[in-house]
Design an enzyme around this catalytic site. Structure first.
Site, mmCIF file in Angstrom:
data_model
loop_
_atom_site.group_PDB
_atom_site.id
_atom_site.type_symbol
_atom_site.label_atom_id
_atom_site.label_comp_id
_atom_site.label_asym_id
_atom_site.label_seq_id
_atom_site.Cartn_x
_atom_site.Cartn_y
_atom_site.Cartn_z
ATOM 1 N N LYS A 211 0.856 -1.181 0.000
ATOM 2 C CA LYS A 211 0.000 0.000 0.000
ATOM 3 C C LYS A 211 0.895 1.235 0.000
ATOM 4 O O LYS A 211 1.724 1.415 0.897
ATOM 5 C CB LYS A 211 -0.910 0.009 1.219
ATOM 6 C CG LYS A 211 -1.753 1.273 1.318
ATOM 7 C CD LYS A 211 -2.797 1.189 2.390
ATOM 8 C CE LYS A 211 -3.539 2.514 2.532
ATOM 9 N NZ LYS A 211 -4.585 2.449 3.551
ATOM 10 N N LYS A 264 -2.217 -1.454 -3.761
ATOM 11 C CA LYS A 264 -3.091 -0.281 -3.676
ATOM 12 C C LYS A 264 -2.254 0.981 -3.733
ATOM 13 O O LYS A 264 -1.276 1.067 -2.997
ATOM 14 C CB LYS A 264 -3.858 -0.333 -2.360
ATOM 15 C CG LYS A 264 -4.721 0.868 -2.075
ATOM 16 C CD LYS A 264 -5.294 0.770 -0.704
ATOM 17 C CE LYS A 264 -6.081 2.031 -0.424
ATOM 18 N NZ LYS A 264 -6.547 2.080 0.928
#
Ligand code: PBG
Ligand code: MG
Length: 339
Positions: A211, A264
């Site tokens: 992320k 992400k």
């Protein structure tokens, strides 16, 4: 036969071409036969915002067409998307300011919004897979994903202790998958141990493994009123310039017990999705984040792009990169398009 291919002055090198890739693009049937990747409704996880109250839905101004729902209306929406064939929803709560504190206590309240919502979904639409977010930011007054010390440092290990309580309380409520999105070190292993110790062997972990500290999360922070009140998230979320580090993060999460690993955001990180896919046999998820949604909606509202085409092209490209699953605010729209 088009005249283009039969003119007398066509260069002989072209006339004698053996390989003509265009042959297989000539008709819809041919194109369909050789299509390498197919976006299906099974790939989609519908990301949804839930808030307290009754009979209300409020549109998020930076995410046109995307709403925060009170539980009753959320259930209606989930029934609909389940009928459209969507298998899973990922929930994010809007927590009233009065319930936020320094350490995210509300996050593991057995009667909290997330816990109540999970129970209600399981009673109403039992077949839908429920994914709950494990992170402090919606619950903390400062908007960070962890506990902050007096110097503004985000503390890893004390945060993991809270994340563990949050994950176990979500499991008690009946969630199918817990999804730590905080990027603290060691949280996947700690959550796995605690879930197992409490008898929740069957609850899966979808790890936000790679992320990145990203500008693409802006609209999500509007939706949850969760923007960090000071500083940024760069001491825990990854640097956009790094790829090898993503592989290291994935390797660690797998060793700690992750069932699914995630990248992400998705769009600016397709190379990361592709590399991770080639190094693991676990399912790989991609999060088509709020800023990616907002960009398409904004351009479409201006009439600058064909919205449906661009949505399908974008999500299909994530599959091509290697994503098995896509978390997306477009899930319902796409399910309707694929009918
Ligand atoms: N735990 C925080 C969290 N979980 C999901 C998103 C963003 C999702 C999106 O932009 O759609 C964020 C934002 C952040 O890290 O600040
Ligand atoms: Mg990690």
């Amino acid at each position: 036969m088009s005249s283009e291919n039969s003119t007398n002055n066509t260069a002989s090198a072209v006339k004698s071409l053996i390989q003509r890739p265009r042959r297989l693009r000539r008709t819809p049937g041919l194109r369909s036969m050789v299509r390498e990747n197919q976006l299906t409704v099974d790939d989609l996880i519908y990301t949804m915002f839930v808030m307290e109250g009754e009979n209300q839905k409020t549109e998020i101004s930076s995410m046109p067409g995307c709403y925060r729902y009170t539980l009753d209306l959320l259930l209606e929406e989930i029934k609909q998307v389940s009928e459209l064939g969507i298998n899973a929803v990922a929930l994010f709560p809007l927590i009233p300011e009065a319930k936020k504190d320094d350490v995210g206590t509300e996050s593991y309240n057995p009667g909290g919004l997330v816990q109540k919502t999970v129970k209600a979904i399981k009673q109403t639409v039992p077949d839908i897979v429920v994914i709950t977010d494990v992170a402090l930011d919606p619950f903390s007054i400062h908007g960070h994903d962890g506990i902050v010390d007096d110097n503004g440092v985000i503390l890893n290990d004390p945060t993991v202790e809270v994340l563990v309580k949050m994950a176990v309380s979500q499991a008690e409520a009946g969630t199918d998958i817990v999804a730590p999105s905080d990027m603290m070190d060691g949280r996947v292993g700690a959550i796995r141990q605690a879930l197992d110790a409490a008898g929740y062997f069957h609850v899966s972990i979808l790890a936000y493994s790679a992320k990145y500290a990203s500008g693409y999360y802006g609209p999500f922070r509007d939706a949850l009123d969760s923007a960090p009140k000071f500083g940024d998230k760069k001491t825990y979320q990854m640097d956009a310039a790094n790829a090898r580090e993503a592989l290291k993060e994935v390797e660690l999460d797998i060793a700690e017990g992750a069932d699914i690993v995630m990248v992400k955001p998705a769009l600016a990180y397709m190379d990361i999705i592709c590399q991770i896919k080639s190094t693991t046999n676990l399912p790989v998820a991609a999060y088509n984040v709020s800023g990616e949604y907002a960009m398409i909606k904004a351009a479409a509202q201006q009439g600058w792009i064909d919205e449906k085409k661009v949505i399908l092209e974008t999500l299909t490209s994530m599959k091509r990169a290697g994503a098995d699953l896509i978390l997306t605010y477009f899930a319902k729209e796409v399910a309707l398009m694929l009918l």
